[in-house]
Design a protein around this motif. Structure first.
Motif, PDB file in Angstrom:
ATOM      1  N   ARG A 235      -7.957   4.164  -6.479  1.00  0.00           N
ATOM      2  CA  ARG A 235      -8.364   4.276  -5.081  1.00  0.00           C
ATOM      3  C   ARG A 235      -8.106   5.688  -4.543  1.00  0.00           C
ATOM      4  O   ARG A 235      -7.169   6.358  -4.962  1.00  0.00           O
TER       5      ARG A 235
ATOM      6  N   ILE B  79      -3.213   4.737  -3.125  1.00  0.00           N
ATOM      7  CA  ILE B  79      -4.435   5.400  -2.668  1.00  0.00           C
ATOM      8  C   ILE B  79      -4.163   6.901  -2.642  1.00  0.00           C
ATOM      9  O   ILE B  79      -3.319   7.371  -1.870  1.00  0.00           O
TER      10      ILE B  79
ATOM     11  N   THR C 244       0.843  -1.198   0.000  1.00  0.00           N
ATOM     12  CA  THR C 244       0.000   0.000   0.000  1.00  0.00           C
ATOM     13  C   THR C 244       0.873   1.241   0.000  1.00  0.00           C
ATOM     14  O   THR C 244       1.814   1.344   0.797  1.00  0.00           O
TER      15      THR C 244
ATOM     16  N   GLU D 259     -12.272   2.742  -0.592  1.00  0.00           N
ATOM     17  CA  GLU D 259     -11.893   1.589   0.224  1.00  0.00           C
ATOM     18  C   GLU D 259     -13.109   0.997   0.936  1.00  0.00           C
ATOM     19  O   GLU D 259     -13.997   1.733   1.382  1.00  0.00           O
TER      20      GLU D 259
END
Length: 449
Positions: A210, A188, A86, A302
């Motif tokens: 995202r 993200i 991530t 998410e």
């Protein structure tokens, strides 16, 4: 990543497409010298008059594109993304103020006053949240505003989306996706309220990108209640969370106790826009004791089905301050880009780009030192050479040299103390000015030796 300025400069800019490999070698030498002599001008950072002349020829060369320099740095950052599950893409826009006469007519307004001059810059800084690691810049766009178009934001609803400055969010995501390829799925985007633009949200959803975006307004939704904030307020609290609000300006530091709520929501397309509704997740973090206290309404792609997942989204948003810290390191605290005095906008922009990547390097230094747990476990030789930490020890400590290098945390604090820092706030966080002053003094001591 931080050790040895010359190696860092080579790793960052070796693939720059400047039309001639000699220009790439000069770029690497210039970046290495400026990184090694942080905050100094080209003249003071160069080792000889020949180096000074060569550096200025590079900066003044019209055949060298600032974007080509930046693209090399972005490629260097992109190669790290595959190492993390991530990665947060922390986005923000800032103004660079250059009011000196030589470039006044080439720049645009940056405030409500026509006399102000400078340019805008939108940056994306990549950060691995689980490893607490700042990867680097993956995107930065710079532009100037037309002085004659001041006030056009008042007519924003009358202009097409792609003619508005707010298209910068989508443009930045497109550039980032092109550079990262399949690794974009690991990323993200984390953005503040200014990014709450329906076209941007639609773009991100349609391209399976995202994001965590702080809501700017209570949008219409499909769910009961019809408005986002009213719907959120009616949700059952999932519990509380402590949020540390740092001191800023006249605001005192404090700890806010906030209610956490979450739910899936479906955002309606505004009546003056075409398109269908957008399903997202909503997370709120709202302070209990103060009516005008902390109030975060977050929209995200998410999946949020528990308090733990809602708090994870809040944690991601809390990291957005890192891109603001990068801008401080770039503009005033480390590389001091706003003190540049170039005689044309193009020359200025070439230096701005080089200093942006050096500022990331300085930012990595500060952030690594701030993380107490990790910094205590790492050797100071991550950022200092063997002779540098020994000189710092002799300057700051009374005892004999240790057999093993001290920790990174020790180096961080003592570089700050060398620059005049005192932990008056008892937070163990060295300010940019002290960190820069300490680094400069250490370099001076090294040069003397």
């Amino acid at each position: 990543m931080l050790i040895n300025s010359s190696d860092w400069a080579y790793d960052t800019f070796q693939h720059a497409k400047l039309g001639d490999q000699r220009r790439v070698h000069r770029l690497v030498r210039l970046a290495g010298a400026l990184a090694d002599q942080l905050g100094k001008s080209i003249v003071k950072a160069s080792s000889s008059s020949a180096e000074i002349e060569a550096a200025y020829r590079f900066v003044r060369n019209p055949a060298i594109d600032a974007d080509a320099i930046a693209d090399a740095g972005f490629q260097a950052t992109a190669k790290f993304v595959c190492e993390f599950d991530t990665v947060l893409a922390l986005e923000d826009t800032t103004s660079l103020n250059f009011n000196h006469a030589s470039v006044h007519d080439e720049l645009g307004h940056i405030t409500s006053h026509k006399s102000s001059r400078g340019m805008q810059a939108h940056s994306i800084l990549l950060y691995a949240p689980h490893e607490h690691h700042v990867l680097g810049l993956i995107e930065q766009t710079r532009w100037t505003r037309d002085v004659e178009q001041m006030g056009q934001h008042k007519r924003a609803t009358q202009r097409p989306y792609h003619e508005k400055e707010s298209v910068k969010w989508e443009r930045a995501s497109r550039h980032m996706a092109t550079r990262l390829g399949a690794d974009i799925s690991r990323v993200i985007s984390v953005c503040d309220r200014e990014s709450d633009v329906i076209e941007y949200l639609k773009y991100k959803c349609e391209h399976q990108q995202r994001f965590v975006v702080r809501s700017m307004l209570s949008r219409h939704i499909e769910e009961a209640g019809n408005k986002l904030y009213a719907y959120g307020a009616a949700l059952h609290s999932a519990g509380t969370r402590q949020v540390v609000i740092p001191q800023k300006g006249g605001r005192k530091a404090r700890v806010a106790t906030c209610d956490v709520r979450y739910a899936p929501v479906t955002i309606k397309m505004p009546s003056n826009k075409s398109g269908t509704s957008t399903p997202l997740y909503y997370v709120s973090c709202i302070e209990q004791a103060h009516a005008d206290g902390l109030s975060w309404h977050l929209l995200t792609t998410e999946n949020v089905q528990s308090k733990a997942e809602a708090e994870r989204i809040i944690t991601y948003y809390e990291r957005r301050w890192l891109v603001e810290e990068f801008h401080k390191a770039w503009k005033s605290g480390g590389t001091q880009v706003e003190k540049l005095r170039m005689h044309s906008k193009d020359n200025l922009e070439r230096m701005i780009v080089v200093l942006a990547f050096i500022a990331v390097r300085v930012h990595q230094l500060q952030f690594m030192g701030m993380d107490k747990t990790q910094a205590e476990q790492q050797s100071c030789e991550v950022i200092l050479s063997n002779i540098e930490w020994k000189l710092l020890w002799k300057k700051r400590e009374k005892g004999s040299l240790p057999k093993q290098p001290p920790s990174l945390r020790w180096a961080y604090l003592n570089i700050g103390k060398l620059g005049g820092w005192h932990d008056s706030k008892r937070n163990g966080r060295v300010g940019w000015q002290s960190l820069w002053e300490g680094w400069f003094k250490l370099r001076t001591i090294l040069e003397g030796v």
